[in-house]
Scaffold this active site. Structure first.
Site, short mmCIF file in Angstrom:
data_model
loop_
_atom_site.label_atom_id
_atom_site.label_comp_id
_atom_site.label_asym_id
_atom_site.label_seq_id
_atom_site.Cartn_x
_atom_site.Cartn_y
_atom_site.Cartn_z
CG ASP A 162 -2.01 -0.94 1.21
OD1 ASP A 162 -2.23 -1.53 0.15
OD2 ASP A 162 -2.67 -1.11 2.25
CE LYS B 289 -7.48 -0.86 -0.51
NZ LYS B 289 -6.51 -1.86 -0.11
CG MET C 100 -8.42 6.66 7.04
SD MET C 100 -9.31 5.22 6.41
CE MET C 100 -9.63 4.32 7.91
#
Ligand code: SAH
Length: 260
Positions: free
Chosen positions: A50, A72, A185
């Site tokens: 990732d 991602k 996030m």
């Protein structure tokens, strides 16, 4: 690589061809890899990684190992999750030693569960190697303990990923004293998050912090309150990844900070 580590313990041994290893790469600092992760990365025939995995960690693979970037980043999922799950199956069937490397811990907001479900359905042998999740790495390197007998007896990890412009979170459960809330996030939803926590009962001057690229040389921490943090974070022009910490433990940073 330098040190040889001889540990007298019944580990699972060398990487086995045809197996997928779902490995946590930790929060950034390569020395925060587990020994198991280090071994499997250095034995991999193919590495599927990732964007959160740092370059020094990628450089631990064999020179002839294949590296596949799975993306991602926010708004840039280079490989859709379903294709990715099947890609792992395909690579394992070619009898390769496959390391699926994810930032932090694979089972903490990492979709590791979905990847393993697919492997299981296709009868592919796998192993999961935990990693230091961002919350643990950031806590240590920013001097903000996640729990503390005087300030927080609980700690909750949530995702602040916006869905249709808002966050679908249990606000009354999050807006509590004696608790630390960690938001993964959350940068884009920071203002909304702080607003909702105040609306559900936390004081406007409740401590909050946001930490950019924790455990790396680019680590930066901005501290404030629920009322001030959104503007402070914007002014600081923080770069992803960032982690938000809400709770009285943030006050300890002044005393416990050692890295920045
Ligand atoms: N599996 C990962 C989390 C993946 S979700 C883990 O266990 O850490 C991606 C989010 O993790 C980012 O948006 C950010 O909130 C957080 N994150 C990952 N690495 C980070 C770091 N070094 N510093 C701050 N936040 C980080």
């Amino acid at each position: 690589m330098g040190a040889t580590l001889l540990i007298d313990y019944p580990t699972r041994g060398a990487a086995v061809p045809g197996t997928v290893y779902l490995v946590g790469a930790g929060p950034g600092d390569p020395e925060l890899l587990t020994l198991r992760a280090l071994r499997l990365i250095s034995e991999a025939d193919v590495l599927v990684f990732d964007h959160l995995v740092s370059e020094p960690i990628l450089s631990l693979v064999k020179p002839d190992a294949e590296r596949i970037y799975a993306g991602k980043e926010r708004g840039n999922h280079s490989v859709p999750q379903d294709d990715l799950n099947l890609l792992l199956v395909k690579l394992a069937r070619k009898n390769q030693r496959v390391v699926r490397l994810k930032g932090g811990d694979p089972y903490t907001f990492g979709r590791g569960g979905e990847e393993v479900e697919t492997l299981k359905e296709h009868g592919i042998p796998f192993e999961v190697v935990p990693g230091i999740t961002a919350a643990a790495g950031v806590a240590a390197f920013a001097g903000i303990p996640l729990t503390h007998r005087s300030y927080a007896q609980a700690c909750v990890f949530v995702t602040g990923h916006l869905k249709d412009g808002s966050m679908n979170l249990d606000w009354p459960g999050l807006a509590r004293c004696h608790q630390t809330v960690i938001i993964y996030m959350g940068l884009h939803g920071l203002a909304h998050l702080c607003e909702q926590l105040i609306a559900h009962g936390l004081p406007a001057d409740w401590p909050a912090a946001i930490v950019q690229q924790g455990t790396t040389p680019n680590q930066r921490t901005v501290t404030g309150t629920l009322a001030t943090l959104p503007a402070l974070a914007q002014a600081a022009q923080l770069k992803a990844p960032t982690l938000i910490i809400v709770g009285e433990v943030v006050r300890l940073k002044e005393k416990l900070s050692w890295f920045e």
